[in-house]
Design a protein around this motif. Structure first.
Motif, mmCIF file in Angstrom:
data_model
loop_
_atom_site.group_PDB
_atom_site.id
_atom_site.type_symbol
_atom_site.label_atom_id
_atom_site.label_comp_id
_atom_site.label_asym_id
_atom_site.label_seq_id
_atom_site.Cartn_x
_atom_site.Cartn_y
_atom_site.Cartn_z
ATOM 1 N N SER A 458 0.849 -1.194 0.000
ATOM 2 C CA SER A 458 0.000 0.000 0.000
ATOM 3 C C SER A 458 0.882 1.241 0.000
ATOM 4 O O SER A 458 2.095 1.159 0.226
ATOM 5 C CB SER A 458 -0.924 0.006 1.225
ATOM 6 N N GLN A 459 0.269 2.382 -0.269
ATOM 7 C CA GLN A 459 0.995 3.645 -0.263
ATOM 8 C C GLN A 459 1.539 3.923 1.144
ATOM 9 O O GLN A 459 0.875 3.626 2.146
ATOM 10 C CB GLN A 459 0.069 4.787 -0.674
ATOM 11 N N ALA A 460 2.729 4.481 1.229
ATOM 12 C CA ALA A 460 3.358 4.765 2.519
ATOM 13 C C ALA A 460 3.702 6.250 2.602
ATOM 14 O O ALA A 460 4.302 6.809 1.680
ATOM 15 C CB ALA A 460 4.606 3.930 2.709
ATOM 16 N N THR A 461 3.309 6.875 3.693
ATOM 17 C CA THR A 461 3.649 8.286 3.908
ATOM 18 C C THR A 461 5.102 8.434 4.329
ATOM 19 O O THR A 461 5.802 9.349 3.901
ATOM 20 C CB THR A 461 2.740 8.895 4.997
ATOM 21 N N SER A 462 5.562 7.482 5.163
ATOM 22 C CA SER A 462 6.913 7.569 5.720
ATOM 23 C C SER A 462 7.780 6.410 5.250
ATOM 24 O O SER A 462 7.291 5.278 5.094
ATOM 25 C CB SER A 462 6.848 7.556 7.252
ATOM 26 N N THR A 463 9.044 6.689 5.056
ATOM 27 C CA THR A 463 10.013 5.659 4.683
ATOM 28 C C THR A 463 10.412 4.868 5.926
ATOM 29 O O THR A 463 10.693 5.452 6.972
ATOM 30 C CB THR A 463 11.262 6.294 4.054
ATOM 31 N N THR A 464 10.436 3.536 5.803
ATOM 32 C CA THR A 464 10.819 2.681 6.929
ATOM 33 C C THR A 464 11.772 1.584 6.468
ATOM 34 O O THR A 464 11.704 1.120 5.326
ATOM 35 C CB THR A 464 9.592 2.014 7.584
ATOM 36 N N LEU A 465 12.647 1.195 7.387
ATOM 37 C CA LEU A 465 13.545 0.060 7.162
ATOM 38 C C LEU A 465 13.332 -0.906 8.324
ATOM 39 O O LEU A 465 13.716 -0.618 9.452
ATOM 40 C CB LEU A 465 15.010 0.516 7.117
ATOM 41 N N THR A 466 12.695 -2.038 8.050
ATOM 42 C CA THR A 466 12.470 -3.034 9.100
ATOM 43 C C THR A 466 13.570 -4.088 9.035
ATOM 44 O O THR A 466 14.058 -4.422 7.959
ATOM 45 C CB THR A 466 11.095 -3.711 8.942
ATOM 46 N N TYR A 467 13.917 -4.594 10.209
ATOM 47 C CA TYR A 467 14.987 -5.596 10.286
ATOM 48 C C TYR A 467 14.640 -6.650 11.328
ATOM 49 O O TYR A 467 13.903 -6.404 12.273
ATOM 50 C CB TYR A 467 16.320 -4.933 10.638
ATOM 51 N N GLY A 468 15.174 -7.846 11.129
ATOM 52 C CA GLY A 468 14.849 -8.965 11.995
ATOM 53 C C GLY A 468 15.733 -9.035 13.230
ATOM 54 O O GLY A 468 16.628 -8.195 13.436
ATOM 55 N N PRO A 469 15.499 -10.051 14.064
ATOM 56 C CA PRO A 469 16.290 -10.228 15.288
ATOM 57 C C PRO A 469 17.782 -10.340 14.981
ATOM 58 O O PRO A 469 18.187 -10.947 13.990
ATOM 59 C CB PRO A 469 15.745 -11.546 15.859
ATOM 60 N N LEU A 489 14.018 3.276 11.354
ATOM 61 C CA LEU A 489 14.347 1.872 11.586
ATOM 62 C C LEU A 489 13.326 1.232 12.515
ATOM 63 O O LEU A 489 13.031 1.754 13.587
ATOM 64 C CB LEU A 489 15.752 1.736 12.175
ATOM 65 N N LYS A 490 12.794 0.088 12.104
ATOM 66 C CA LYS A 490 11.790 -0.626 12.886
ATOM 67 C C LYS A 490 12.193 -2.088 13.034
ATOM 68 O O LYS A 490 12.499 -2.753 12.046
ATOM 69 C CB LYS A 490 10.406 -0.553 12.203
ATOM 70 N N LYS A 491 12.164 -2.589 14.266
ATOM 71 C CA LYS A 491 12.520 -3.980 14.513
ATOM 72 C C LYS A 491 11.330 -4.882 14.255
ATOM 73 O O LYS A 491 10.203 -4.591 14.650
ATOM 74 C CB LYS A 491 13.007 -4.150 15.957
ATOM 75 N N ALA A 492 11.566 -6.018 13.570
ATOM 76 C CA ALA A 492 10.510 -6.979 13.257
ATOM 77 C C ALA A 492 10.833 -8.321 13.899
ATOM 78 O O ALA A 492 11.956 -8.564 14.363
ATOM 79 C CB ALA A 492 10.373 -7.134 11.746
ATOM 80 N N SER A 493 9.867 -9.208 13.909
ATOM 81 C CA SER A 493 10.054 -10.527 14.521
ATOM 82 C C SER A 493 10.599 -11.553 13.544
ATOM 83 O O SER A 493 11.042 -12.636 13.934
ATOM 84 C CB SER A 493 8.722 -11.025 15.103
ATOM 85 N N THR A 494 10.551 -11.231 12.245
ATOM 86 C CA THR A 494 11.055 -12.159 11.233
ATOM 87 C C THR A 494 12.342 -11.629 10.622
ATOM 88 O O THR A 494 12.573 -10.425 10.563
ATOM 89 C CB THR A 494 10.003 -12.358 10.126
ATOM 90 N N ALA A 495 13.179 -12.564 10.128
ATOM 91 C CA ALA A 495 14.485 -12.197 9.580
ATOM 92 C C ALA A 495 14.352 -11.461 8.247
ATOM 93 O O ALA A 495 13.358 -11.612 7.529
ATOM 94 C CB ALA A 495 15.333 -13.447 9.408
ATOM 95 N N GLY A 496 15.351 -10.650 7.934
ATOM 96 C CA GLY A 496 15.389 -9.941 6.669
ATOM 97 C C GLY A 496 15.314 -8.444 6.832
ATOM 98 O O GLY A 496 14.859 -7.930 7.865
#
Length: 569
Positions: A458-469, A489-496
């Motif tokens: 979907s369209q995103a207003t803000s740029t984000t970089l998610t990363y795994g454990p 930067l946002k931490k996620a529960s899955t790798a990548g």
């Protein structure tokens, strides 16, 4: 004379029962104990009749021992007395505070990649005449008497303190802004609304939580806290700091707020300070927009006064300030104690004045009512910048994106080569080719050829970089290469690692720097910083006031009212 713009806006005022203020307890007695001489003489006689040096030394030693005991006892009483007064002082200030639950109506601030959390507070100035003091200061009670309810939030400022405490933003929302008020219920007086379209300031009539929910809905900025101040609160705060120094660029007499000042610099105390922050007819174009700018000048001066040498080191000044502040404020439960308010004050104090930016939300005329405004062009960029914890400071000093000590330790423990890092780059904008351009830039910078591109769901207003454990180090490496702020930067529960490019990054292969972001977000937002002590409030050149039934400019009114003393006299 009361100011016509202080009349009720939006829905009818609702009643409210206010909590009784805390009572002042008696401090423990610190009287110094008295000691007679008879027992000392008796003890000397019991010591025998051998007169000589030994006897004199024994007498001196005896007197010294008794003196030490007396001093020790006095010190003990003094310490206990001081501790008692300190405890009374703490309890007294806590008793001053009136707090209200927000019930999660304003959303929740999110921690950045390093566990640091920004602070967003809605500061409200109420026009309610809910006490005799407010009736006297604000006028308008001659027919109604002391009123009940909250009134309207005629002053609204979103105060943002960055997660790393390096910068802050204060954004004013003009009271004349038209918006959708959400469904609200005030649990304290059991009043409610199913929602309506009206002035943003009228939401306060359904409780502070409703006002917070309205601003959150309007801006998208999560707001966890609020602070509400009434007329008498402004007076108390200005007096507690010994007055606030402001400048006006010409003679001004606002016949509505009663502010009357000659051209130049003035130190305003008490009612004069209230007249200045309430004046809307005296400055700018005579609308609420001009008033927000003069309020920024006043608050900047107050911040400089807080930070100046002596203000916070003088015990009497600190007591007066703390006592005035706690009596003047209504806050949310999250700020409802002295320890929490002290912690907040400490966070604010960490931010240099030159890195505190004051802005006014961009507006446009309301097509259906020339006396009202709506959200204007550029406002969404300003909202997004605040919500994403990006600095608006365009002066010296860089915003820190350095990780915390824990994050640094984690990163250094597992260094990773760029060639081993693959990133999924997704385009969250409506601009073709953004993901491909950024992915190519990453490859050129030495990142793994395994990086892929795609369209975001979907369209995103803000740029984000998610990363795994355990991928903190890889995420920071990508952020450094692309100039991404820590808030992205946002931490996620899955790798990548997944980079979603938002509409805040519309061109180029590195994220816009602070200066570019600030320039875009503050366009037509009347931006200034708290260290600016030279800017004067601009007196209106229009016929915005009336004297003896004749419309005139504030300068003309000043000349015509020669017999009326100036506000600071």
């Amino acid at each position: 004379m009361s100011d016509p713009w202080d009349g009720r806006g939006g829905q009818a005022t609702r009643s409210r029962t206010t909590r009784a203020p805390g009572t002042r307890a008696q401090a423990p007695s610190t009287e110094r104990p008295t000691h007679g001489r008879a027992s000392a003489r008796a003890a000397s006689r019991r010591g025998g009749g051998g007169g000589g040096r030994a006897s004199r030394r024994a007498k001196r030693a005896g007197r010294g021992g008794r003196l030490l005991k007396v001093v020790g006892l006095c010190l003990a009483v003094l310490v206990l007395g001081t501790a008692g007064v300190g405890w009374w002082f703490y309890q007294h200030l806590n008793g001053n505070i009136n707090s209200v639950s927000l019930d999660g109506k304003g959303g929740t601030e999110k921690a950045d990649a390093f566990g640091r959390t920004p602070i967003n507070i809605l500061v409200m100035g109420s026009d309610g005449r809910t006490s005799a003091a407010d009736c006297k200061l604000g006028g308008g009670c001659s027919r109604t008497g002391v009123q009940s309810g909250y009134g309207n939030a005629d002053v609204e400022m979103v105060v943002h303190i960055s997660a790393d405490r390096s910068n802050a933003t204060v954004m004013s929302i003009p009271r004349d802004t038209m918006t959708n008020i959400p469904a609200c219920k005030d649990t304290e007086n059991n009043t409610s609304t199913s929602g309506y379209y009206g002035q943003v300031n009228s939401a306060l009539q359904y409780g502070p939580a409703c006002q917070v929910a309205t601003v959150h809905q309007l801006t998208g900025i999560p707001i966890d806290h609020f602070v509400k101040l009434d007329f008498s609160g402004v007076v108390k705060m200005a007096d507690a700091v010994g007055g606030v120094s402001v400048c006006v660029n010409g003679n001004v007499y606002d016949t509505y707020s009663h502010l009357k000042l000659s051209k130049g610099t003035h130190t305003l105390k008490g009612e004069a300070a209230l007249q200045f922050v309430r004046s809307r007819h005296g400055f700018g174009d005579g609308s609420d927009l001009g008033r927000t700018v003069s309020q920024h000048i006043f608050l900047s001066a107050m911040i400089r006064k807080f930070k100046s040498a002596g203000t916070l080191t003088d015990p009497t000044a600190v007591y007066d300030l703390a006592n005035a502040a706690t009596k003047a404020l209504t806050v949310d439960d999250g700020l409802g104690s002295i320890s929490k308010l002290v912690s907040l004050a400490d966070d604010v104090n960490k931010v240099p004045a030159k890195r505190m930016t004051f802005t006014t939300m961009q507006t446009a005329p309301d097509s259906s009512d020339s006396n009202r405004v709506v959200v204007g062009a550029g406002a969404k960029s300003l909202f997004s910048t605040i919500a994403n914890d990006q600095s608006l400071t365009t002066g010296s000093g860089k915003k820190s994106t350095a990780p915390s000590a824990t994050a640094k330790a984690t990163a250094s423990a597992s260094p990773v080569s760029r060639s081993e890092i693959g990133v999924t780059v997704e385009n969250g904008t409506d601009i073709t080719g953004r993901a491909s351009a950024v992915a190519t830039a990453l490859t050129d910078a030495g990142f793994g050829s395994g990086s892929t591109t795609a369209n975001a769901p979907s369209q995103a207003t803000s740029t984000t970089l998610t990363y795994g454990p355990d991928q903190n180090a890889e995420a920071q490496e990508v952020a450094d290469a692309l100039n991404l702020p820590g808030s992205a930067l946002k931490k996620a529960s899955t790798a990548g690692l997944t980079l979603v490019i938002g509409s805040d990054w519309s061109n180029g292969t590195t994220y816009p720097d602070t200066a570019t972001t600030a320039k875009t977000a503050t366009a037509n937002a009347h931006a200034s910083t708290a260290d600016d002590s030279k800017t004067c409030a601009k007196v209106s050149q229009y016929r915005t006031v009336s004297l003896n039934g004749v419309a005139m400019t504030p300068a003309q009114a000043y000349a015509a009212a020669g017999n009326k003393p100036d506000s600071d006299e």
